[in-house]
Enzyme design. Structure first.
Site, PDB file in Angstrom:
ATOM      1  N   ASN A  10       0.881  -1.168   0.000  1.00 47.83           N
ATOM      2  CA  ASN A  10       0.000   0.000   0.000  1.00 47.83           C
ATOM      3  C   ASN A  10       0.916   1.213   0.000  1.00 47.83           C
ATOM      4  O   ASN A  10       1.492   1.564   1.030  1.00 47.83           O
ATOM      5  CB  ASN A  10      -0.892  -0.039   1.256  1.00 47.83           C
ATOM      6  CG  ASN A  10      -1.774   1.185   1.383  1.00 47.83           C
ATOM      7  OD1 ASN A  10      -1.836   2.012   0.471  1.00 47.83           O
ATOM      8  ND2 ASN A  10      -2.451   1.312   2.517  1.00 47.83           N
ATOM      9  N   LYS A  12       0.232   4.245  -0.327  1.00 50.86           N
ATOM     10  CA  LYS A  12      -0.386   5.429   0.290  1.00 50.86           C
ATOM     11  C   LYS A  12      -0.060   6.679  -0.552  1.00 50.86           C
ATOM     12  O   LYS A  12       0.073   6.575  -1.764  1.00 50.86           O
ATOM     13  CB  LYS A  12       0.060   5.573   1.752  1.00 50.86           C
ATOM     14  CG  LYS A  12      -0.186   4.277   2.541  1.00 50.86           C
ATOM     15  CD  LYS A  12      -0.022   4.431   4.020  1.00 50.86           C
ATOM     16  CE  LYS A  12      -0.298   3.094   4.701  1.00 50.86           C
ATOM     17  NZ  LYS A  12      -0.215   3.162   6.146  1.00 50.86           N
ATOM     18  N   HIS A  95      -9.556   1.510   4.458  1.00 50.78           N
ATOM     19  CA  HIS A  95      -8.306   1.636   5.213  1.00 50.78           C
ATOM     20  C   HIS A  95      -8.538   2.544   6.417  1.00 50.78           C
ATOM     21  O   HIS A  95      -9.289   3.519   6.342  1.00 50.78           O
ATOM     22  CB  HIS A  95      -7.197   2.196   4.322  1.00 50.78           C
ATOM     23  CG  HIS A  95      -5.859   2.085   4.976  1.00 50.78           C
ATOM     24  ND1 HIS A  95      -5.418   3.005   5.895  1.00 50.78           N
ATOM     25  CD2 HIS A  95      -4.901   1.136   4.897  1.00 50.78           C
ATOM     26  CE1 HIS A  95      -4.227   2.620   6.343  1.00 50.78           C
ATOM     27  NE2 HIS A  95      -3.891   1.488   5.753  1.00 50.78           N
ATOM     28  N   GLU A  97      -6.836   4.822   7.643  1.00 53.36           N
ATOM     29  CA  GLU A  97      -6.549   6.245   7.416  1.00 53.36           C
ATOM     30  C   GLU A  97      -7.745   6.940   6.771  1.00 53.36           C
ATOM     31  O   GLU A  97      -7.963   8.131   6.966  1.00 53.36           O
ATOM     32  CB  GLU A  97      -5.264   6.393   6.583  1.00 53.36           C
ATOM     33  CG  GLU A  97      -4.047   6.120   7.465  1.00 53.36           C
ATOM     34  CD  GLU A  97      -2.863   5.479   6.766  1.00 53.36           C
ATOM     35  OE1 GLU A  97      -2.807   5.486   5.522  1.00 53.36           O
ATOM     36  OE2 GLU A  97      -1.997   4.947   7.487  1.00 53.36           O
ATOM     37  N   GLU A 167      -5.893  -4.912  10.297  1.00 53.51           N
ATOM     38  CA  GLU A 167      -4.832  -3.954  10.604  1.00 53.51           C
ATOM     39  C   GLU A 167      -5.164  -3.245  11.906  1.00 53.51           C
ATOM     40  O   GLU A 167      -5.955  -2.297  11.908  1.00 53.51           O
ATOM     41  CB  GLU A 167      -4.728  -2.911   9.489  1.00 53.51           C
ATOM     42  CG  GLU A 167      -4.462  -3.501   8.115  1.00 53.51           C
ATOM     43  CD  GLU A 167      -3.820  -2.476   7.188  1.00 53.51           C
ATOM     44  OE1 GLU A 167      -2.713  -2.748   6.715  1.00 53.51           O
ATOM     45  OE2 GLU A 167      -4.413  -1.408   6.969  1.00 53.51           O
ATOM     46  N   GLY A 173       2.197   2.044  10.852  1.00 55.29           N
ATOM     47  CA  GLY A 173       3.190   3.106  10.705  1.00 55.29           C
ATOM     48  C   GLY A 173       3.851   3.490  12.022  1.00 55.29           C
ATOM     49  O   GLY A 173       4.559   4.488  12.111  1.00 55.29           O
ATOM     50  N   SER A 213       3.005  -2.253  10.378  1.00 59.06           N
ATOM     51  CA  SER A 213       4.446  -2.374  10.600  1.00 59.06           C
ATOM     52  C   SER A 213       4.991  -3.760  10.266  1.00 59.06           C
ATOM     53  O   SER A 213       5.893  -4.255  10.938  1.00 59.06           O
ATOM     54  CB  SER A 213       4.808  -1.973  12.033  1.00 59.06           C
ATOM     55  OG  SER A 213       4.407  -0.631  12.277  1.00 59.06           O
ATOM     56  N   GLY A 234       2.658  -1.168   4.287  1.00 56.15           N
ATOM     57  CA  GLY A 234       2.767   0.254   3.946  1.00 56.15           C
ATOM     58  C   GLY A 234       4.224   0.638   3.756  1.00 56.15           C
ATOM     59  O   GLY A 234       4.802   0.442   2.683  1.00 56.15           O
TER      60      GLY A 234
HETATM   61  P1  PGA Z   1       2.547   0.132   7.671  1.00 58.55           P
HETATM   62  O1  PGA Z   1       1.123   0.358   6.967  1.00 58.55           O
HETATM   63  O2  PGA Z   1       3.105  -1.147   7.110  1.00 58.55           O
HETATM   64  O3  PGA Z   1       3.376   1.333   7.279  1.00 58.55           O
HETATM   65  O4  PGA Z   1       2.318   0.048   9.136  1.00 58.55           O
HETATM   66  C1  PGA Z   1       0.244  -0.701   6.758  1.00 58.55           C
HETATM   67  C2  PGA Z   1      -1.039  -0.188   6.172  1.00 58.55           C
HETATM   68  O5  PGA Z   1      -1.514   0.857   6.620  1.00 58.55           O
HETATM   69  O6  PGA Z   1      -1.622  -0.776   5.252  1.00 58.55           O
END
Ligand code: PGA
Length: 249
Positions: A10, A12, A95, A97, A167, A173, A213, A234
């Site tokens: 992803n 983003k 997602h 976010e 998630e 993140g 993460s 991500g």
């Molecule tokens: P991250 O994001 O691997 O940076 O934690 C995962 C995601 O939001 O899909």
């Protein structure tokens, strides 16, 4: 039917056009002999360019969102028709976010899921609890609610086109990963819940990815869990050298 490991990136709101093209070229090269299922979720404006690069490869082109309605007077929105036109096959929906920064509701997420499925696009549906939910002991309740609300009206046959990405929001993140055991517990719960919503066959065949993460150093232990079938990545998906090793397991 056995579930294949499904590793998705992803991206983003990252990369320039040139970086997106280069990353896609690098991924085509490093993943070409690998046997899993791979997807990249690319920013809208670079989908067309990346589509040309990955055409004919084993990488699926994904978008990070979609409009809930057909083409028309919807300023700023991007439709399923437009996504298909540039070669998109799957869409990341719900997602955290978008849920928490933009305020997308489960009702809207459900409309997007149904729109994609009825238009022949696959879906990666993201679910997961906030830290406060987890601390209050509500992680399972939140996931169950999101699954039932977001999949309302989706048939058992359509579930063949749905991947779930669990998630935990507190792990995205932040560098904090759920332990493999904690993640497995929720994955198992989600699979059992899908069996209740549909049937055991659908539950057994649904791919449930972990996200938050995930990186090469923790992917092996996470992916070794019986109900963790892949990852939605991500930060570590932005370089071929950090993404490709996750695809090795
Ligand atoms: P991250 O994001 O691997 O940076 O934690 C995962 C995601 O939001 O899909």
């Amino acid at each position: 039917m056995a579930r294949t490991h499904y590793i998705a990136g992803n991206w983003k709101m990252n990369t320039s056009r040139a970086e997106a093209v280069k990353l896609a070229q690098d991924l085509v090269a490093v993943l070409k002999d690998k046997k899993g299922k791979y997807m990249i979720g690319v920013p809208f404006v670079y989908l067309d360019a990346v589509s040309q690069v990955i055409k004919g490869s084993n990488i699926i082109l994904g978008a990070q969102d979609v409009a809930a309605t057909a083409n028309g007077a919807h300023t700023g929105e991007v439709s399923t028709e437009m996504l298909k036109d540039v070669g998109v096959q799957t869409v990341i929906i719900g997602h955290s976010e978008r849920r928490h920064e933009i305020g997308e509701s489960d009702e809207l997420i459900n409309k997007k899921v149904r729109r994609c499925l009825s238009e022949g696009l696959d879906v990666v549906l993201c679910i997961g609890e906030l830290l406060a939910d987890r601390e209050a002991g509500n992680a399972e309740t939140v996931c169950a609610f999101q699954l039932s609300a977001d999949l309302a009206g989706v048939s058992a046959e359509q579930m063949a086109h749905v991947t779930i990405a669990y998630e935990p929001v507190w792990a995205i993140g932040t560098g904090k990963t759920a332990t493999p055991e904690d993640a497995e517990a929720i994955h198992k719960f989600c699979r059992e819940y899908i069996a209740k919503l549909y049937n055991q066959k659908v539950a057994d065949e649904t791919i449930i990815q972990y996200g938050g993460s995930m990186k090469a150093s923790n992917a092996k232990d996470l992916l070794a869990q019986p109900d963790i079938d892949g990852g939605l990545i991500g930060g570590a998906s932005l370089k071929a050298d950090t993404f490709a090793p996750i695809c090795e397991f």
